[in-house]
Design a protein around this motif. Structure first.
Motif: not given
Length: 753
Positions: A181-190
């Motif tokens: 039900t919740d996020s298992g991790g976040n990934f971001s990049s620029e």
């Protein structure tokens, strides 16, 4: 054309267009104020939806035939939904969208036609992917795990069809398993992608990736449960298609807990593991880690009744069917395109500045004893500094704690577990441990329980050839035995008499107690009284093994170095004598093996090899059986076969008349009155020709490598053939391709078999 079926969707177009025909000119056309929208697209595999696209907007579009250019202000995709399967055949979506060839399709244009066709320039100012929802059922590496990437957002800057400028991007996504039900991790990049040079660089952030999501992939290999733990990282990266890659940032693994599957109890855990600096460079093949901090680490080690350990039970035993299944699980394309075997690459160099422990604890239990033994180490803190995989480096260890709350313990020394042959030299000290706590060991192996006493135990462990051997220094203060036991493992020695003999008038026993064998299956062995000088002997043997061997023979020679004359791989009588002594010492130490690595002195060896090479050419050209014993450039006769050979070699090498070189020699051979010394002239002329030929000889690194290899082989041949050292105890290291340019010698190293 496609196996995928288009079952729904609508397209809308708004445009303003101008078409004009000027006499004598080609038709011209122009579009502006153009917008295209696609809504509610659904693609299916049979009756199963695989792609849903609620909204795709393209605009504003401007197109002109003069010049041939298309400008697109924006492409926006919202709410893309995708569902597929990933198994041994790869991603199931791929075959659905591979175009199927048909007879109605036009033939491909030839290369000439393509080059003559005017090229259109297409420019896209921005691209946006919003709230994409990617769902994949993975079953190639597991029994089936549903992964979801949502929401996935991608934004890019401008790009054109000529790839004239790098593409800027921003990407953000959450990953989880579908049942979560919740996020298992976040990934971001620029960052930026240079499509022309196929390079990418930027920043990335991985935040709170839950490790328990990977439990299905661990079960097949490890008997552990990973109930919690999360990893985060922030850093800068760069990569390209040529294999260049780098990453600089930090990493943290927090709230980790690993349990064994049988007892469901913590096996390893920590509150926080933080690495303040990570520097990976694929080109340099190095991984540099800064300070690693472990907060509240905990580890558990137990010995079972059958003397196996909980550590040894972590690996899942693989059957033949498992191996076969794993092989067939690989994609068939991989096996068809498997590259040929290549030489082993340079290993990754790993360096860790420090590993710091705080508020740690450990638990040890031995259930093979009756009664069972258990103890804990608390308040564990300390540091491991300068850990590196570079050969010859050693990390320092300084860790301290307390046993059963009161007895201090410390671990100090040097280690290097990152080498192919791990190195370890550690001193472990337990001070003033109450002997009543080790009654299970005393009762099992000594045959008596202990009523009173304190133990100070200094252990020195050395790892040789992946086998751990220990030498212990034991001090027992005020020991008093209690009642005897009926243990079948108890020693047959008269323990009470031994204590009476060893205990001094102060009630102290000071002895050495060697321990050997598998430390997972400890066995009591009594080595007798060891003089304090033994410590110095062992230290010398570990830190300077050849000096130790020489001392056994009453010699102070450096037995680890074998010298050679310049350009030669022949052993001199003095070096043969040295190897003879070394062989004698090796016969007294049958578990030692010897490795040989030869080196060269580039200047001296090259000069000598060049002269040998030139002299062989002179001998071959002259047709003589041998050169004079005292041959040199100054001893070449005025005439004869040797002189003719020198002139012929000069003519062949430089394509020039050797007589022309006499002019330089005449200046030196002429005295103040203008008289020429003909004998001196001839000698100087021959020396000049010889030196020019000598300077023209080229000695390559390959030639030097062959010389180094011959030197290694000469040392082994003498040891094996002349002094009967077993050939399996002598190893030749790679002296040819990894050329050492230090001295004209062979360096010997010892290891345990």
């Amino acid at each position: 054309m496609l196996k995928a079926q288009l079952t729904d969707g609508a397209v809308s177009l708004k445009t303003h267009y101008v078409i004009a025909q000027t006499p004598g000119q080609p038709l011209s056309y122009r579009l502006d104020n153009t917008f295209v929208t696609v809504n509610n697209v659904q693609l299916t595999d049979g009756s199963t939806p695989v792609i849903k696209l609620p909204s795709l907007r393209v605009g504003e579009i401007a197109l002109s035939s003069q010049p041939q250019q298309v400008n697109i202000a924006d492409v926006t995709i919202e709410g893309l939904w995708l569902h597929s399967r990933f198994d041994k055949n790869g991603l199931a979506l791929v075959p659905l969208f591979v175009p199927t060839a048909t007879e109605s399709q036009p033939a491909a244009a030839s290369a000439d036609q393509a080059s003559s066709t005017p090229q259109w320039l297409v420019k896209l100012a921005a691209f946006h992917l919003k709230a994409a929802d990617i769902n994949v059922h993975e079953q190639q590496l597991s029994n089936g795990v549903d992964w979801r990437v949502y929401p996935l957002t991608v934004n890019t800057g401008g790009i054109d069809s000529q790839l004239s400028t790098p593409l800027s991007y921003q990407i953000a996504l959450d990953v989880s398993q579908n049942h979560a039900t919740d996020s298992g991790g976040n990934f971001s990049s620029e960052g930026t992608i240079d499509l022309a040079s196929k390079q990418v660089s930027g920043k990335l952030t991985l935040s709170k990736l839950l490790l328990n999501q990977f439990q299905p992939y661990l079960t097949h290999y490890l008997n552990i449960e990973l109930p919690k733990g999360q990893i985060s990282s922030t850093g800068d990266f760069s990569a390209d298609t040529a294999g260049h890659a780098s990453y600089k940032g930090d990493i943290a693994v927090s709230d980790l807990e690993i349990k064994d599957l049988q007892q469901k109890r913590p096996l390893l855990k920590w509150q926080q593991l933080a690495i303040d600096s990570v520097d990976f460079d694929a080109d340099k093949k190095q991984l540099l880690l800064g300070n690693v901090t472990l907060e509240k680490p905990y580890a558990k080690v137990t010995i079972n009744e059958d003397r196996t350990t909980n550590i040894g039970e972590l690996m899942v035993k693989q059957t033949a069917s498992d191996t076969t299944a794993a092989a067939t699980a690989q994609p068939t394309v991989a096996s068809a395109t498997a590259p040929a075997k290549t030489p082993a690459e340079q290993p990754l160099k790993i360096t860790v500045a420090s590993i710091n422990f705080s508020n740690g604890s450990a638990y040890f239990a031995d259930n093979s004893l009756t009664p069972n033994f258990a103890t804990g180490i608390e308040q564990l803190h300390g540091k491991i500094s300068s850990l590196s995989s570079v050969p010859g480096t050693k990390a320092t260890v300084d860790i301290a704690g307390k046993i059963d709350r009161y007895a201090p313990m410390s671990l100090k020394g040097e280690i290097n577990p990152l080498l192919p042959q791990p190195y370890l030299d550690l001193d472990l000290l337990f001070k003033s441990v109450e002997l009543t706590t080790v009654n299970p060991y005393s009762g099992t192996y000594a045959g008596y329980y202990i009523d009173k006493g304190q133990l100070t135990l200094a252990l020195n462990y050395q790892l040789q050839d992946n086998h751990l051997k220990g030498n212990n220094h034991v001090v027992i203060d005020q020991l008093q035995l209690g009642k005897p036991t009926d243990s079948k493992l108890a020693t047959s020695l008269p323990v009470t008499l031994a204590i009476a003999l060893l205990q001094d008038r102060h009630g102290v026993i000071d002895l050495g107690l060697p321990v050997s064998g598998d430390l997972d299956n400890p066995d009591f062995s009594f080595g007798g009284i060891i003089l304090s000088a033994l410590t110095n002997v062992i230290t010398k043997a570990v830190t300077a093994p050849f000096s130790f061997l020489a001392g056994l023979l009453g010699s102070d020679e450096e037995l680890n170095l074998v010298a050679f004359d310049a350009g030669s791989a022949k052993l001199s009588p003095s070096e043969q004598d040295k190897l003879q002594k070394l062989a004698g010492a090796l016969s007294e130490r049958p578990k030692l093996t010897l490795s040989i690595e030869a080196s060269v002195n580039p200047q001296q060896d090259s000069q000598a090899m060049a002269e040998h090479k030139l002299q062989r050419q002179l001998l071959q050209q002259s047709g003589l059986d041998s050169l004079p014993a005292d041959f040199s450039a100054s001893r070449i006769p005025a005439s004869g076969k040797l002189t003719d050979a020198l002139l012929a070699l000069y003519q062949k090498q430089f394509n020039a008349d050797p007589n022309a070189e006499k002019a330089n020699a005449e200046k030196v051979a002429t005295d103040d009155k203008g008289n020429i010394d003909q004998a001196k002239l001839t000698t100087l002329w021959h020396i000049g020709l010889y030196n020019q030929l000598l300077n023209a000889e080229v000695i390559s690194d390959a030639d030097l490598g062959n010389l180094a290899q011959r030197r290694s082989q000469a040392v082994k041949a003498f040891l094996v053939d002349n002094v009967a050292v077993a050939p399996e105890r002598v190893f030749l290291l790679d002296s040819k391709t990894k050329l050492n340019k230090t001295e004209a010698q062979a360096q010997l190293n010892l290891s345990a078999n």
